[in-house]
Write a protein that holds these residues in place. Structure first.
Motif, PDB file in Angstrom:
ATOM      1  N   LEU A   4      35.842  23.702   3.479  1.00 29.09           N
ATOM      2  CA  LEU A   4      35.105  24.401   2.430  1.00 29.09           C
ATOM      3  C   LEU A   4      33.764  24.885   2.939  1.00 29.09           C
ATOM      4  O   LEU A   4      33.288  25.961   2.583  1.00 29.09           O
ATOM      5  CB  LEU A   4      34.908  23.483   1.219  1.00 29.09           C
ATOM      6  N   ARG A   5      33.137  24.091   3.775  1.00 28.80           N
ATOM      7  CA  ARG A   5      31.837  24.472   4.309  1.00 28.80           C
ATOM      8  C   ARG A   5      31.954  25.668   5.256  1.00 28.80           C
ATOM      9  O   ARG A   5      31.045  26.478   5.349  1.00 28.80           O
ATOM     10  CB  ARG A   5      31.207  23.280   5.045  1.00 28.80           C
ATOM     11  N   THR A   6      33.061  25.743   5.977  1.00 26.33           N
ATOM     12  CA  THR A   6      33.196  26.826   6.959  1.00 26.33           C
ATOM     13  C   THR A   6      33.834  28.084   6.372  1.00 26.33           C
ATOM     14  O   THR A   6      33.867  29.104   7.043  1.00 26.33           O
ATOM     15  CB  THR A   6      34.046  26.360   8.148  1.00 26.33           C
ATOM     16  N   LEU A   7      34.344  28.005   5.120  1.00 29.41           N
ATOM     17  CA  LEU A   7      34.997  29.164   4.530  1.00 29.41           C
ATOM     18  C   LEU A   7      34.082  30.384   4.440  1.00 29.41           C
ATOM     19  O   LEU A   7      34.488  31.483   4.816  1.00 29.41           O
ATOM     20  CB  LEU A   7      35.547  28.807   3.143  1.00 29.41           C
ATOM     21  N   PRO A   8      32.841  30.228   3.952  1.00 28.06           N
ATOM     22  CA  PRO A   8      31.954  31.406   3.901  1.00 28.06           C
ATOM     23  C   PRO A   8      31.718  32.039   5.267  1.00 28.06           C
ATOM     24  O   PRO A   8      31.713  33.266   5.397  1.00 28.06           O
ATOM     25  CB  PRO A   8      30.651  30.846   3.314  1.00 28.06           C
ATOM     26  N   SER A   9      31.540  31.198   6.281  1.00 26.32           N
ATOM     27  CA  SER A   9      31.308  31.761   7.618  1.00 26.32           C
ATOM     28  C   SER A   9      32.563  32.463   8.124  1.00 26.32           C
ATOM     29  O   SER A   9      32.488  33.478   8.819  1.00 26.32           O
ATOM     30  CB  SER A   9      30.877  30.669   8.596  1.00 26.32           C
ATOM     31  N   TYR A  10      33.755  31.938   7.777  1.00 27.47           N
ATOM     32  CA  TYR A  10      34.999  32.573   8.178  1.00 27.47           C
ATOM     33  C   TYR A  10      35.155  33.935   7.509  1.00 27.47           C
ATOM     34  O   TYR A  10      35.623  34.894   8.129  1.00 27.47           O
ATOM     35  CB  TYR A  10      36.191  31.677   7.814  1.00 27.47           C
ATOM     36  N   ILE A  11      34.754  34.027   6.247  1.00 26.31           N
ATOM     37  CA  ILE A  11      34.878  35.274   5.501  1.00 26.31           C
ATOM     38  C   ILE A  11      33.880  36.316   5.992  1.00 26.31           C
ATOM     39  O   ILE A  11      34.224  37.499   6.126  1.00 26.31           O
ATOM     40  CB  ILE A  11      34.681  35.030   3.993  1.00 26.31           C
ATOM     41  N   PHE A  12      32.676  35.888   6.267  1.00 22.28           N
ATOM     42  CA  PHE A  12      31.607  36.847   6.546  1.00 22.28           C
ATOM     43  C   PHE A  12      31.287  37.038   8.028  1.00 22.28           C
ATOM     44  O   PHE A  12      30.838  38.114   8.422  1.00 22.28           O
ATOM     45  CB  PHE A  12      30.319  36.431   5.821  1.00 22.28           C
ATOM     46  N   LEU A  13      31.509  36.010   8.850  1.00 22.27           N
ATOM     47  CA  LEU A  13      31.056  36.061  10.236  1.00 22.27           C
ATOM     48  C   LEU A  13      32.222  36.135  11.214  1.00 22.27           C
ATOM     49  O   LEU A  13      33.329  35.666  10.928  1.00 22.27           O
ATOM     50  CB  LEU A  13      30.197  34.827  10.567  1.00 22.27           C
ATOM     51  N   THR A  14      31.955  36.733  12.366  1.00 19.12           N
ATOM     52  CA  THR A  14      32.957  36.769  13.430  1.00 19.12           C
ATOM     53  C   THR A  14      33.186  35.354  13.943  1.00 19.12           C
ATOM     54  O   THR A  14      32.428  34.423  13.638  1.00 19.12           O
ATOM     55  CB  THR A  14      32.479  37.671  14.582  1.00 19.12           C
ATOM     56  N   ASP A  15      34.231  35.178  14.744  1.00 19.72           N
ATOM     57  CA  ASP A  15      34.592  33.839  15.220  1.00 19.72           C
ATOM     58  C   ASP A  15      33.465  33.173  15.992  1.00 19.72           C
ATOM     59  O   ASP A  15      33.292  31.951  15.916  1.00 19.72           O
ATOM     60  CB  ASP A  15      35.855  33.921  16.096  1.00 19.72           C
ATOM     61  N   ASP A  16      32.694  33.968  16.746  1.00 17.02           N
ATOM     62  CA  ASP A  16      31.584  33.371  17.487  1.00 17.02           C
ATOM     63  C   ASP A  16      30.304  33.298  16.650  1.00 17.02           C
ATOM     64  O   ASP A  16      29.260  32.883  17.144  1.00 17.02           O
ATOM     65  CB  ASP A  16      31.317  34.149  18.777  1.00 17.02           C
ATOM     66  N   LYS A  17      30.412  33.711  15.363  1.00 17.20           N
ATOM     67  CA  LYS A  17      29.308  33.645  14.392  1.00 17.20           C
ATOM     68  C   LYS A  17      28.078  34.449  14.833  1.00 17.20           C
ATOM     69  O   LYS A  17      26.961  34.179  14.411  1.00 17.20           O
ATOM     70  CB  LYS A  17      28.899  32.187  14.130  1.00 17.20           C
ATOM     71  N   SER A  18      28.315  35.462  15.679  1.00 15.35           N
ATOM     72  CA  SER A  18      27.185  36.241  16.189  1.00 15.35           C
ATOM     73  C   SER A  18      26.795  37.395  15.265  1.00 15.35           C
ATOM     74  O   SER A  18      25.671  37.887  15.318  1.00 15.35           O
ATOM     75  CB  SER A  18      27.532  36.792  17.578  1.00 15.35           C
ATOM     76  N   ARG A  19      27.733  37.846  14.404  1.00 15.50           N
ATOM     77  CA  ARG A  19      27.439  38.967  13.519  1.00 15.50           C
ATOM     78  C   ARG A  19      28.473  39.016  12.391  1.00 15.50           C
ATOM     79  O   ARG A  19      29.478  38.297  12.420  1.00 15.50           O
ATOM     80  CB  ARG A  19      27.437  40.291  14.272  1.00 15.50           C
ATOM     81  N   LEU A  20      28.223  39.890  11.416  1.00 13.30           N
ATOM     82  CA  LEU A  20      29.147  40.048  10.306  1.00 13.30           C
ATOM     83  C   LEU A  20      30.475  40.629  10.790  1.00 13.30           C
ATOM     84  O   LEU A  20      30.523  41.351  11.785  1.00 13.30           O
ATOM     85  CB  LEU A  20      28.543  40.977   9.247  1.00 13.30           C
ATOM     86  N   ARG A  21      31.542  40.342  10.047  1.00 14.63           N
ATOM     87  CA  ARG A  21      32.839  40.904  10.377  1.00 14.63           C
ATOM     88  C   ARG A  21      32.822  42.417  10.172  1.00 14.63           C
ATOM     89  O   ARG A  21      31.979  42.959   9.445  1.00 14.63           O
ATOM     90  CB  ARG A  21      33.937  40.253   9.536  1.00 14.63           C
TER      91      ARG A  21
END
Length: 293
Positions: A4-21
């Motif tokens: 649940l905590r990582t769901l927002p980052s999965y939806i909005f961020l790339t896999d390396d979390k460097s930028r928005l999808r």
């Protein structure tokens, strides 16, 4: 809980979390473009500039708004340079532009010759037989300038930002297909548009994307787009994407609409398929020794 905590980052961020999808980045670019156009409208209203905008001012506004929105999104949301979209400036860029402009001349010369030989096209007159030479020169120059802006804006948006953003989020194949489909659908509101027109513009999108694939830069695609519009309408006198404007050749097209495209222009006719295939061959021959960097 961790999921649940990582769901927002999965939806909005790339896999390396460097930028928005990619989808969110494209949405931001679209919103920013709309905001900039609204700001321009507000300024015009505040200055009581409610009358029609001259062609050159309108073109400059479109250029600044579209380029500005894409530049800001690319630089601060994508966290990439604007140049990385395919705008490296060197001697090769100049050659790509010139060859890109020249290829459509060959293609539309062939379309003209084929339709004329089959009796689908009738030559009526040259522009200078009905207008003064100065008017013909002025009109042709205005068309050329106009199509420079059109080619820049549309290649920056479709083969530049949209296609490359989708390629980074999905893959290059999907980026090309989706951006070309969108390119075709966007022309559905043009005069005399129909399903064949959308399919033809989709093929043209693939053709223009091939120019980028073969060079890794957008200059060839920009030249192809500019040359396509200019020679199609301003020289040979065909309608361009539904808009019928007088060219250097005054012609009448009466052949089967399935082949000629009728009032929309050759893009809505089946002739677009062999012509874009021939264009792709010419692109390949020009770039066959090119090494992408």
């Amino acid at each position: 809980m961790n999921r649940l905590r990582t769901l927002p980052s999965y939806i909005f961020l790339t896999d390396d979390k460097s930028r928005l999808r990619a989808g969110w980045r494209i949405l931001i670019a679209v919103i920013l473009t709309g905001v900039f156009f609204n700001i321009v409208d507000w300024i015009r209203s505040a200055l009581s500039m409610s009358g029609p905008t001259s062609l050159i001012i309108g073109l400059c506004i479109d250029f600044v708004v579209v380029t500005g929105a894409i530049y800001i999104t690319r630089r601060f949301v994508d966290k990439r340079s604007f140049t990385s979209l395919g705008f490296r400036i060197n001697k090769q860029a100049g050659f790509d532009l010139l060859v890109g402009i020249a290829i459509p001349f060959i293609l539309f010369l062939i379309i003209y010759a084929v339709e004329y030989s089959l009796g689908w096209l009738k030559f009526d007159s040259f522009a200078w037989e009905t207008e003064t030479p100065s008017m013909v020169i002025s009109q042709t120059f205005r068309y050329f300038v106009w199509f420079i802006f059109v080619a820049w804006n549309e290649e920056l948006v479709y083969r530049g930002y949209i296609m490359q953003s989708l390629a980074s989020g999905l893959n290059l194949t999907w980026g090309i297909l989706i951006s070309s489909i969108y390119f075709g659908i966007e022309h559905l509101s043009n005069p005399n548009s129909n399903g064949m027109a959308v399919a033809g513009i989709f093929l043209a999108g693939l053709f223009l994307a091939y120019g980028y694939l073969r060079t890794g830069q957008l200059w060839l695609s920009i030249g192809l787009h500019l040359g396509w519009n200019f020679f199609e309408s301003a020289v040979f006198g065909f309608p361009v994407s539904g808009y019928d404007r007088p060219g250097l050749f005054h012609i009448s097209v009466s052949g089967p609409e399935f082949w000629t495209g009728g009032a929309f222009g050759p893009e809505a006719g089946f002739i677009i398929l062999p012509i874009t295939l021939l264009g792709a061959v010419l692109i390949y021959l020009y770039t066959r020794h090119r090494k992408l960097s």
